[in-house]
Design an enzyme around this catalytic site. Structure first.
Site, PDB file in Angstrom:
ATOM      1  NE  ARG A 100      -2.209  -0.294   5.867  1.00 26.71           N
ATOM      2  CZ  ARG A 100      -3.341   0.353   5.632  1.00 26.71           C
ATOM      3  NH1 ARG A 100      -3.477   1.058   4.536  1.00 26.71           N
ATOM      4  NH2 ARG A 100      -4.330   0.315   6.498  1.00 26.71           N
ATOM      5  N   PRO A 101       1.759  -5.638   6.359  1.00 29.25           N
ATOM      6  CG  PRO A 101       3.325  -6.468   7.880  1.00 29.25           C
ATOM      7  CD  PRO A 101       2.892  -5.208   7.179  1.00 29.25           C
TER       8      PRO A 101
ATOM      9  CG  LEU B 245       0.597  -8.382  13.933  1.00 27.68           C
ATOM     10  CD1 LEU B 245       0.730  -6.941  14.410  1.00 27.68           C
ATOM     11  CD2 LEU B 245       1.248  -9.332  14.941  1.00 27.68           C
TER      12      LEU B 245
ATOM     13  CB  CYS C 185      -0.853  -0.086   1.250  1.00 25.50           C
ATOM     14  SG  CYS C 185      -1.573   1.429   1.793  1.00 25.50           S
TER      15      CYS C 185
HETATM   16  N1  EPU Z   1       0.849  -4.356  11.034  1.00 24.39           N
HETATM   17  C1  EPU Z   1       1.661  -5.454  10.925  1.00 24.39           C
HETATM   18  N2  EPU Z   1       1.065  -6.672  10.782  1.00 24.39           N
HETATM   19  C2  EPU Z   1      -0.284  -6.836  10.734  1.00 24.39           C
HETATM   20  C3  EPU Z   1      -1.111  -5.703  10.868  1.00 24.39           C
HETATM   21  C4  EPU Z   1      -0.511  -4.458  11.020  1.00 24.39           C
HETATM   22  O1  EPU Z   1       2.883  -5.352  10.944  1.00 24.39           O
HETATM   23  O2  EPU Z   1      -0.744  -7.970  10.600  1.00 24.39           O
HETATM   24  C5  EPU Z   1       1.472  -3.014  11.159  1.00 24.39           C
HETATM   25  C6  EPU Z   1       1.090  -2.157   9.949  1.00 24.39           C
HETATM   26  O3  EPU Z   1       1.943  -2.409   8.854  1.00 24.39           O
HETATM   27  C7  EPU Z   1       1.225  -0.766  10.488  1.00 24.39           C
HETATM   28  C8  EPU Z   1       0.811  -0.935  11.954  1.00 24.39           C
HETATM   29  O4  EPU Z   1       0.924  -2.337  12.251  1.00 24.39           O
HETATM   30  O5  EPU Z   1       2.541  -0.339  10.408  1.00 24.39           O
HETATM   31  C9  EPU Z   1      -0.588  -0.468  12.257  1.00 24.39           C
HETATM   32  O6  EPU Z   1      -1.533  -1.184  11.493  1.00 24.39           O
HETATM   33  P1  EPU Z   1      -3.014  -1.471  11.982  1.00 24.39           P
HETATM   34  O7  EPU Z   1      -3.285  -2.927  11.766  1.00 24.39           O
HETATM   35  O8  EPU Z   1      -3.221  -0.907  13.321  1.00 24.39           O
HETATM   36  O9  EPU Z   1      -3.835  -0.630  10.925  1.00 24.39           O
HETATM   37  P2  EPU Z   1      -4.989  -1.120   9.965  1.00 24.39           P
HETATM   38  O10 EPU Z   1      -5.981  -1.916  10.701  1.00 24.39           O
HETATM   39  O11 EPU Z   1      -4.426  -1.668   8.717  1.00 24.39           O
HETATM   40  C10 EPU Z   1      -6.493   0.943  10.528  1.00 24.39           C
HETATM   41  C11 EPU Z   1      -7.186   2.012   9.745  1.00 24.39           C
HETATM   42  C12 EPU Z   1      -6.152   2.960   9.180  1.00 24.39           C
HETATM   43  C13 EPU Z   1      -5.369   3.582  10.340  1.00 24.39           C
HETATM   44  C14 EPU Z   1      -4.725   2.465  11.167  1.00 24.39           C
HETATM   45  C15 EPU Z   1      -3.992   2.974  12.389  1.00 24.39           C
HETATM   46  C16 EPU Z   1      -9.148   0.884   8.965  1.00 24.39           C
HETATM   47  C17 EPU Z   1      -9.915   0.317   7.828  1.00 24.39           C
HETATM   48  N3  EPU Z   1      -7.955   1.400   8.688  1.00 24.39           N
HETATM   49  O12 EPU Z   1      -5.648   0.282   9.602  1.00 24.39           O
HETATM   50  O13 EPU Z   1      -6.881   3.980   8.509  1.00 24.39           O
HETATM   51  O14 EPU Z   1      -4.375   4.422   9.838  1.00 24.39           O
HETATM   52  O15 EPU Z   1      -5.743   1.543  11.598  1.00 24.39           O
HETATM   53  O16 EPU Z   1      -4.825   3.695  13.190  1.00 24.39           O
HETATM   54  O17 EPU Z   1      -9.619   0.892  10.094  1.00 24.39           O
HETATM   55  C18 EPU Z   1      -7.183   5.703   6.960  1.00 24.39           C
HETATM   56  O18 EPU Z   1      -8.378   5.746   7.327  1.00 24.39           O
HETATM   57  O19 EPU Z   1      -6.658   6.594   6.247  1.00 24.39           O
HETATM   58  C19 EPU Z   1      -6.354   4.588   7.394  1.00 24.39           C
HETATM   59  C20 EPU Z   1      -5.229   4.242   6.783  1.00 24.39           C
END
Ligand code: EPU
Length: 418
Positions: free
Chosen positions: A121-122, A125, A116
């Site tokens: 964004r793996p 987790l 992305c």
């Molecule tokens: N990460 C990992 N492994 C995983 C998942 C996440 O290494 O399996 C890392 C990501 O690469 C990142 C960090 O952990 O560096 C945070 O990721 P997280 O999983 O918390 O984020 P997300 O669920 O992918 C949601 C929002 C994002 C927001 C983030 C952080 C949704 C649909 N998306 O993403 O929203 O930035 O949480 O708060 O809820 C946006 O709306 O513009 C947006 C990107």
């Protein structure tokens, strides 16, 4: 392709309402897969990401029907629980169908979302905790292929408080056999909203909003009737739009507590902020101080407001150090702000913004991701010249009629077909 044209330099004023939250609505819609029957969601924003979710749900044999901001989802067992690449690639949050499909139907095949613009964004987790709950998971030909007769509750400690990972496992654990204890989970308001909705569906969940969530699995859930929480990131963007123009704006239909980190930072900058039960008002301020921010999981400063806050700092007195700690590549707006005259030096995840009130000039700029588009619109509002923001399909993924809301506050802004 549409562009947004802004003739800025005008202080915003008036009252504006926040829409429903994108990042709350997406997991809620995927949670519907946990129970067959008719679900009803209110306060669902009209966004491209919601359209993509509907498309995926339709592909999975669900019918969706919209009436204004209400979305009805009728869930039926899919013939084949597959989330194809063509849909998943449009929206990374599609991975949130994995937990519900696996828990409800015992199998799921979901395309890997891929990289992305804002970071790699793996999904480790999401995958590893499902394996801990007893799922057999393989990655083949770009797909996550998961199977489990019945998931079984476990104690899971997340390495990082991932928002999506927490949501996926909360949904799966709701239908597990036995108790699941999730530690070091995300505490975002969207997690709390998901827990509320799941509880309404019959799930037994406690601890949401803290770093430990406990879920007692049940055999069956019933359809949801739920109203989506207000979008704290949209509300924050509107407050920052008011701030950067020296405006006086009241944002209503929002939750001030969810905006705590931003409100604190704005107060530190010198803005006067008033709050009520469901509104936040920012008062006109003509010179504000630079403030440093580090993005962090909730209740820290949200990464989703970092770009917009950076726009504000280009107009502050002094230098601001902005550190992005969640995503490794979420500074693509720096180069575009520089094209408008901003003085920003950046090294990997740290940017130093040298504020200069009136130092921006209108320019053609390109949105690189959702929040970067909002940042460029805010910068455009702060300059008297014309700014043309292209690639605004990013904006349409996550803001409902932002230009109409800003125009209602007196901004000269319009969408044009280029
Ligand atoms: N990460 C990992 N492994 C995983 C998942 C996440 O290494 O399996 C890392 C990501 O690469 C990142 C960090 O952990 O560096 C945070 O990721 P997280 O999983 O918390 O984020 P997300 O669920 O992918 C949601 C929002 C994002 C927001 C983030 C952080 C949704 C649909 N998306 O993403 O929203 O930035 O949480 O708060 O809820 C946006 O709306 O513009 C947006 C990107």
């Amino acid at each position: 392709m549409d562009v947004i044209v802004i003739n800025g330099g005008k202080a915003l004023s008036g009252t504006v309402a926040a829409s429903g939250s994108k990042n709350a609505a997406l997991p809620l819609l995927f949670a519907s897969l946990l129970a067959e029957g008719e679900h009803r969601f209110d306060n669902v924003p009209r966004l491209k990401d919601i359209d993509s979710t509907e498309l995926l749900l339709n592909h999975l044999n669900c019918k969706t029907h919209r009436t204004g901001h209400q979305l009805a989802v009728t869930v039926k067992a899919p013939e084949d629980p597959v989330a194809p690449y063509e849909i998943v690639r449009k929206m990374r949050a599609s991975i949130l169908c994995l937990g519900p499909l696996l828990a409800r139907y015992g199998k799921a095949k979901v395309s890997l979302p891929g990289g992305c613009a804002i970071g790699s964004r793996p999904i480790n987790l999401h995958i590893e905790p499902l394996q801990q709950l007893g799922a057999h998971i393989e990655i083949e030909n770009g797909y996550v292929i998961a199977e489990a007769k019945r998931l079984v509750g476990e104690r899971i400690v997340f390495d990082f408080a991932t928002v999506g990972g927490t949501e996926n496992i909360m949904m799966a654990a709701s239908l597990c056999r036995g108790t699941t204890v999730l530690e070091n989970v995300a505490r975002e308001p969207e997690i709390v909203d998901l827990a509320c909705c799941l509880r309404g569906m019959g799930a037994q969940i406690e601890g949401e909003g803290t770093s430990v969530i406990t879920i007692e699995g049940v055999n069956e859930l019933k359809p949801a009737q739920h109203s989506v929480i207000p979008d704290r990131i949209e509300a924050g963007t509107l407050l920052l739009a008011a701030a950067i123009t020296g405006g006086d704006v009241k944002v209503v239909q929002c939750v001030p507590a969810d905006l705590h980190a931003l409100i604190n930072k704005l107060s530190d900058c010198g803005f006067e902020i008033e709050t009520g039960p469901d509104w936040v008002q920012i008062k006109a301020c003509h010179q504000w101080q630079s403030i440093d921010i580090d993005t962090a999981p909730h209740p820290g400063f949200p990464t989703d407001l970092q770009a917009q806050f950076m726009a504000l700092m280009t107009q502050a007195s002094g230098a601001s150090v902005i550190t992005e700690k969640i995503f490794e590549n979420r500074f693509m707006h720096v180069q575009e702000l520089a094209r408008m005259g901003a003085n920003i030096s950046q090294e990997t995840q740290v940017a130093v913004v040298h504020g200069n009130k009136g130092g921006l000039s209108g320019a053609p700029v390109m949105a690189t991701d959702l929040r970067a588009s909002a940042c460029l619109i805010l910068a455009g509002l702060a300059t008297a010249g014309e700014t043309v923001v292209s690639r605004i399909y990013h904006l349409d993924r996550g803001y409902e009629n932002l230009e109409t809301k800003l125009a209602g506050l007196g901004a000269q802004i319009e969408r044009r077909s280029a």
